[in-house]
Design a protein around this motif. Structure first.
Motif, PDB file in Angstrom:
ATOM      1  N   LEU A 160     -37.620  30.911  21.919  1.00  0.00           N
ATOM      2  CA  LEU A 160     -36.524  30.741  22.879  1.00  0.00           C
ATOM      3  C   LEU A 160     -37.034  30.398  24.272  1.00  0.00           C
ATOM      4  CD1 LEU A 160     -34.136  33.647  21.812  1.00  0.00           C
ATOM      5  CD2 LEU A 160     -33.833  31.199  21.407  1.00  0.00           C
ATOM      6  N   GLN A 161     -38.203  30.894  24.635  1.00  0.00           N
ATOM      7  CA  GLN A 161     -38.793  30.517  25.927  1.00  0.00           C
ATOM      8  C   GLN A 161     -39.082  29.019  25.953  1.00  0.00           C
ATOM      9  OE1 GLN A 161     -41.572  34.283  25.398  1.00  0.00           O
ATOM     10  NE2 GLN A 161     -42.184  33.096  27.156  1.00  0.00           N
ATOM     11  N   ASP A 162     -39.695  28.525  24.890  1.00  0.00           N
ATOM     12  CA  ASP A 162     -39.995  27.100  24.820  1.00  0.00           C
ATOM     13  C   ASP A 162     -38.714  26.270  24.882  1.00  0.00           C
ATOM     14  OD1 ASP A 162     -42.874  27.398  24.389  1.00  0.00           O
ATOM     15  OD2 ASP A 162     -42.330  28.149  22.410  1.00  0.00           O
ATOM     16  N   LEU A 163     -37.676  26.730  24.202  1.00  0.00           N
ATOM     17  CA  LEU A 163     -36.449  25.937  24.114  1.00  0.00           C
ATOM     18  C   LEU A 163     -35.670  25.932  25.424  1.00  0.00           C
ATOM     19  CD1 LEU A 163     -35.163  26.790  20.518  1.00  0.00           C
ATOM     20  CD2 LEU A 163     -36.640  24.917  21.283  1.00  0.00           C
ATOM     21  N   THR A 164     -35.584  27.078  26.093  1.00  0.00           N
ATOM     22  CA  THR A 164     -34.835  27.088  27.355  1.00  0.00           C
ATOM     23  C   THR A 164     -35.556  26.275  28.426  1.00  0.00           C
ATOM     24  OG1 THR A 164     -35.856  29.210  27.964  1.00  0.00           O
ATOM     25  CG2 THR A 164     -33.661  29.286  26.932  1.00  0.00           C
ATOM     26  N   VAL A 165     -36.895  26.331  28.432  1.00  0.00           N
ATOM     27  CA  VAL A 165     -37.648  25.527  29.397  1.00  0.00           C
ATOM     28  C   VAL A 165     -37.580  24.053  29.014  1.00  0.00           C
ATOM     29  CG1 VAL A 165     -39.918  25.101  30.418  1.00  0.00           C
ATOM     30  CG2 VAL A 165     -39.141  27.442  30.030  1.00  0.00           C
ATOM     31  N   ALA A 166     -37.660  23.747  27.718  1.00  0.00           N
ATOM     32  CA  ALA A 166     -37.564  22.353  27.273  1.00  0.00           C
ATOM     33  C   ALA A 166     -36.195  21.765  27.614  1.00  0.00           C
ATOM     34  CB  ALA A 166     -37.822  22.260  25.776  1.00  0.00           C
TER      35      ALA A 166
END
Length: 321
Positions: A295-301
């Motif tokens: 989820l960290q990767d996705l929200t930043v992406a």
């Protein structure tokens, strides 16, 4: 029917990646995880015959139309080729159709979101009178961890670092020369004993210091254990500490908790949402184990995708059905 796929290289990512935005996006990921609005799918993490480690972290946020994954890993032999050992690529997918929406160079995303996650842990757990910071490692992740730490702990006025060979790293020191002095530590246990905050950002090859080196009231951010068999903390430390994790299942599978799975803990997202409380006594030792959430990767992406799209960055590719 035609659709469009936006491709963003490292240069495009760097143009839109701002620390304050990343902090907000990562905090949003932890909150979504706590509220069970965002799902984290089982992690793939496998060693390769080439000597590398390959993994996939995926997840979604159905209510926000967010779906995607990061394919990433660690290839130590890249150093001999003049390249970065950590390699990552993020793909955002349209959850309604399964069509790819954006492919993004994931190295900067991984670096920044992990630094931001560490900073959120420090905001929640480190004592407000913390003045001395010690970091293990001098590489990319050690550098971003210190950078984000200084953003949220401006009272820190002393930095020591423990390099793999215990030798000075002048490049590392120059990065922080205008903010505070950095000194190379000759002895790991002594460096830990004199520090209020300790950050371990190494490849996770084994315990880095003695369990009794930590002084009462110290806080530790653990970054390097993200695969079965990796560790940075010594035996017995978690038994002395108040443990916080980004994800309980991942910490027990891949992180420091794999070595002491019965250790009580709470998730950082639950602290942010108020589902859990951690009343920190002045002498409590606290540990935050960062294994990295999809989820960290996705929200930043998503943040990068929206800014790049609005700013006309990247390469658009026609992507037929």
């Amino acid at each position: 029917m035609q659709s469009r796929l936006l491709m963003l290289n490292a240069e495009a990512v760097a143009a839109v990646l701002q620390p304050d935005d990343v902090l907000a996006a990562v905090q949003r990921a932890f909150v979504l995880h706590s509220e069970r609005q965002g799902r984290v799918f089982p992690v793939i993490r496998e060693k390769l015959a080439t000597g590398g480690v390959f993994g996939i972290k995926a997840g979604d946020v159905p209510a926000e139309g967010l779906l995607g994954f990061k394919a990433a890993g660690f290839w130590p032999s890249n150093r001999q080729l003049g390249g970065e050992p950590h390699q990552a690529t993020v793909m955002l997918v349209d959850p309604a159709t399964g069509r790819p929406v954006c492919i993004i160079d994931g190295n900067a995303i991984t670096t920044a979101r992990t630094g931001a996650a560490g900073a959120i842990g420090l905001q929640q757990l480190a004592r407000t009178d913390s003045r001395r910071l010690c970091v293990f490692g001098t590489g990319v992740q050690a550098r971003v961890q210190v950078d984000y730490a200084l953003r949220v702990l401006p009272q820190v006025d002393a930095l020591c670092y423990v390099s793999v060979d215990r030798q000075r790293d002048e490049g590392f020191e120059r990065l922080f020369a205008g903010r505070l002095p950095a000194a190379c530590a000759a002895d790991a246990d002594s460096a830990v004993a004199s520090s209020d905050v300790i950050i371990t950002a190494t490849p996770g090859g084994g315990p880095l210091f003695a369990a009794d080196a930590l002084k009462p009231g110290a806080h530790v951010n653990c970054v390097g254990a993200d695969t079965k068999g990796k560790r940075e903390l010594p035996d017995g430390l978690l038994a002395r500490a108040r443990l916080v994790v980004d994800d309980l299942a991942q910490s027990r599978q891949l992180g420091e908790s794999q070595w002491a799975p019965a250790t009580p803990c709470v998730e950082i997202g639950d602290l942010l949402t108020g589902k859990a409380r951690l009343a920190r006594a002045p002498d409590d030792i606290t540990v935050f184990d960062l294994t990295g959430l999809a989820l960290q990767d996705l929200t930043v992406a998503r943040l990068i995708y929206e800014k790049a799209r609005d700013g006309g960055l990247g390469i658009e590719v026609h992507w037929p059905w």
